[in-house]
Write a protein that holds these residues in place. Sequence first.
Motif, PDB file in Angstrom:
ATOM      1  N   THR A 132      16.592  60.770  37.563  1.00 37.65           N
ATOM      2  CA  THR A 132      17.501  61.848  37.185  1.00 37.65           C
ATOM      3  C   THR A 132      18.228  61.432  35.916  1.00 37.65           C
ATOM      4  N   ALA A 133      17.963  62.150  34.832  1.00 35.02           N
ATOM      5  CA  ALA A 133      18.583  61.806  33.551  1.00 35.02           C
ATOM      6  C   ALA A 133      19.772  62.715  33.281  1.00 35.02           C
ATOM      7  N   GLY A 134      20.895  62.106  32.893  1.00 34.33           N
ATOM      8  CA  GLY A 134      22.077  62.870  32.513  1.00 34.33           C
ATOM      9  C   GLY A 134      22.237  62.863  31.008  1.00 34.33           C
ATOM     10  N   TYR A 135      23.118  63.714  30.494  1.00 34.76           N
ATOM     11  CA  TYR A 135      23.284  63.792  29.049  1.00 34.76           C
ATOM     12  C   TYR A 135      24.739  63.592  28.648  1.00 34.76           C
ATOM     13  N   SER A 136      24.906  63.247  27.378  1.00 33.33           N
ATOM     14  CA  SER A 136      26.228  63.013  26.821  1.00 33.33           C
ATOM     15  C   SER A 136      26.759  64.293  26.191  1.00 33.33           C
ATOM     16  N   LEU A 137      27.994  64.644  26.500  1.00 34.30           N
ATOM     17  CA  LEU A 137      28.578  65.878  25.972  1.00 34.30           C
ATOM     18  C   LEU A 137      29.045  65.740  24.523  1.00 34.30           C
ATOM     19  N   ASN A 138      29.077  64.532  23.995  1.00 41.24           N
ATOM     20  CA  ASN A 138      29.584  64.386  22.630  1.00 41.24           C
ATOM     21  C   ASN A 138      28.494  64.041  21.619  1.00 41.24           C
ATOM     22  N   LYS A 139      27.227  64.176  22.029  1.00 46.37           N
ATOM     23  CA  LYS A 139      26.131  63.974  21.083  1.00 46.37           C
ATOM     24  C   LYS A 139      25.082  65.054  21.316  1.00 46.37           C
ATOM     25  N   TYR A 140      24.968  65.952  20.355  1.00 44.75           N
ATOM     26  CA  TYR A 140      23.995  67.026  20.485  1.00 44.75           C
ATOM     27  C   TYR A 140      23.632  67.533  19.099  1.00 44.75           C
ATOM     28  N   ASN A 141      22.524  68.272  19.024  1.00 42.73           N
ATOM     29  CA  ASN A 141      22.100  68.751  17.709  1.00 42.73           C
ATOM     30  C   ASN A 141      22.492  70.209  17.503  1.00 42.73           C
ATOM     31  N   SER A 142      22.085  70.747  16.370  1.00 40.88           N
ATOM     32  CA  SER A 142      22.539  72.079  15.985  1.00 40.88           C
ATOM     33  C   SER A 142      22.012  73.180  16.891  1.00 40.88           C
ATOM     34  N   THR A 143      20.966  72.886  17.676  1.00 43.18           N
ATOM     35  CA  THR A 143      20.434  73.895  18.594  1.00 43.18           C
ATOM     36  C   THR A 143      21.005  73.747  19.998  1.00 43.18           C
ATOM     37  N   GLY A 144      21.927  72.801  20.169  1.00 50.62           N
ATOM     38  CA  GLY A 144      22.584  72.655  21.464  1.00 50.62           C
ATOM     39  C   GLY A 144      21.890  71.723  22.430  1.00 50.62           C
ATOM     40  N   LEU A 145      20.932  70.917  21.953  1.00 51.07           N
ATOM     41  CA  LEU A 145      20.265  69.951  22.821  1.00 51.07           C
ATOM     42  C   LEU A 145      21.067  68.650  22.834  1.00 51.07           C
ATOM     43  N   PHE A 146      21.368  68.164  24.025  1.00 50.27           N
ATOM     44  CA  PHE A 146      22.214  66.988  24.170  1.00 50.27           C
ATOM     45  C   PHE A 146      21.386  65.706  24.260  1.00 50.27           C
ATOM     46  N   VAL A 147      22.012  64.607  23.870  1.00 55.47           N
ATOM     47  CA  VAL A 147      21.386  63.292  23.976  1.00 55.47           C
ATOM     48  C   VAL A 147      21.472  62.801  25.421  1.00 55.47           C
ATOM     49  N   ALA A 148      20.368  62.235  25.913  1.00 58.63           N
ATOM     50  CA  ALA A 148      20.377  61.646  27.255  1.00 58.63           C
ATOM     51  C   ALA A 148      21.278  60.416  27.251  1.00 58.63           C
ATOM     52  N   SER A 149      22.184  60.340  28.202  1.00 52.76           N
ATOM     53  CA  SER A 149      23.137  59.226  28.247  1.00 52.76           C
ATOM     54  C   SER A 149      22.665  58.103  29.163  1.00 52.76           C
ATOM     55  N   SER A 150      22.090  58.460  30.300  1.00 57.08           N
ATOM     56  CA  SER A 150      21.597  57.458  31.241  1.00 57.08           C
ATOM     57  C   SER A 150      20.688  58.132  32.253  1.00 57.08           C
ATOM     58  N   ALA A 151      19.919  57.315  32.940  1.00 62.52           N
ATOM     59  CA  ALA A 151      19.055  57.830  34.007  1.00 62.52           C
ATOM     60  C   ALA A 151      19.330  57.038  35.273  1.00 62.52           C
ATOM     61  N   THR A 152      19.355  57.729  36.380  1.00 63.16           N
ATOM     62  CA  THR A 152      19.489  57.059  37.671  1.00 63.16           C
ATOM     63  C   THR A 152      18.142  57.095  38.382  1.00 63.16           C
ATOM     64  N   ILE A 153      17.877  56.060  39.167  1.00 57.72           N
ATOM     65  CA  ILE A 153      16.636  55.981  39.931  1.00 57.72           C
ATOM     66  C   ILE A 153      16.988  56.077  41.408  1.00 57.72           C
ATOM     67  N   ASN A 154      16.429  57.073  42.056  1.00 61.16           N
ATOM     68  CA  ASN A 154      16.653  57.263  43.488  1.00 61.16           C
ATOM     69  C   ASN A 154      15.443  56.704  44.243  1.00 61.16           C
ATOM     70  N   TYR A 155      15.602  55.528  44.801  1.00 62.46           N
ATOM     71  CA  TYR A 155      14.487  54.854  45.463  1.00 62.46           C
ATOM     72  C   TYR A 155      14.207  55.472  46.835  1.00 62.46           C
ATOM     73  N   PRO A 156      12.943  55.432  47.260  1.00 59.34           N
ATOM     74  CA  PRO A 156      12.603  55.949  48.593  1.00 59.34           C
ATOM     75  C   PRO A 156      13.152  55.039  49.683  1.00 59.34           C
TER      76      PRO A 156
END
Length: 297
Positions: free
Chosen positions: A111-135
Motif C-alpha cells: 500500500t503506497a501513500g503519497y506526500s501532500l506537499n510534492k505534486y506536479n501541475s496536473t495534481g499527481l502526488f509523489v509517493a511518500s512511503s509504502a507499507t507491506i501487509n504480510y500474510p
Amino acid sequence: MKEKNFKRKFLAATLGALIVVNIMSLCDLSVVKLGNFSANLNSDEITTSVDDVTDETRESLKQDIIYALDNFETRIPLSDYNITTDVFSSIASEVLEQNPQYFYIAINSFTAGYSLNKYNSTGLFVASSATINYPENGDTEAIKNKINFVSETADQIISGIDDSMSDIEKALYVHDYLALNYKYDERIHSSDPNERSQSVFDIYNFFSQGTGVCQAYTTAYKYIMQYKLGIPSKMAISSSMGHAWNIIYVNGNWYHVDVTWDDPTPDMEGTVNHNYFLMSDEAMLANDHHDWRISDD
C-alpha cells in the motif's frame, strides 16, 4: 432579512478563508492562487510513467523492496524517488515477477501513500512511503515455515540431478518432474465461482496440493531453475491468452518452456509431452502462443 443575508455571506467568506489557510498549512505550498491553485516545488521532476524511470532509480528501488522483504520490514521510504504511487506499484510487480522466492507476497500486499506537499501541475502526488501487509497476520514464523517447505520441496525435486548433467538435461529433468508429479487445476474452468476461487496460483499450494494453474507451474519452474540451479529464467505472460510460461537461458540462447501445456489435461499418469520444450520465438508463434511480454524486460 438583509442582516441575515449579510451574516450568511460573512460566515461563508470566513469559512472559505479558513479552508484556504488549512490547505496551505497542510500542503506547505510555496505558491497559492485562489481559483487557479498551483504549487512551485520542482514538481515537474516527478516521474509519472514507469517507462520514464531511469535504470539507476529502478534498480535502487528494487533493492529497497528486496531488502524490506528479506528482513520482513513493513515500511519502504519512497519520497526521495519522486515517483507516483502507480509507478511504485509497477516496479513492485516487477520485483515479484522476477523473484519467485517471494511467493508469499501479492501485489495487493503493498500500500503506497503519497506526500501532500510534492505534486506536479496536473495534481499527481509523489509517493511518500509504502507499507507491506504480510500474510498470516504478519506472523513471520508462519511465513518462514512456508518458505522452508517450498525450499525443501524444491531440493527434493532436484535431488535426482547431478553435476555431470548439462543445463539442458537439468531443464528437461525439472520439466518432466513437474509434469509427471503435478496436475493442472481444472477448477479454474468451473462454472461454480466458489470452486473456481479455490484454484491454485502460487507455488506453496502447488507443492502442497499437487495441482495448480499455469501461473503455479511457471513460478515453480522459475523458482527451481533460477533460485536452485542458477539457470536464468524469465516468465512470458500473455494477457490475451490468459496464460504464462517460462523462458530459460541455456547454451547461449533463450528458449521457451511451457510445462503446463506439456502436462496432459485431464491428467494422464506417467505421460509427459515435449511439444513446448526449448522452443524459439518463431516456433511458439507457430504453435498457438502469441502477444506475450517478458517479466524481466
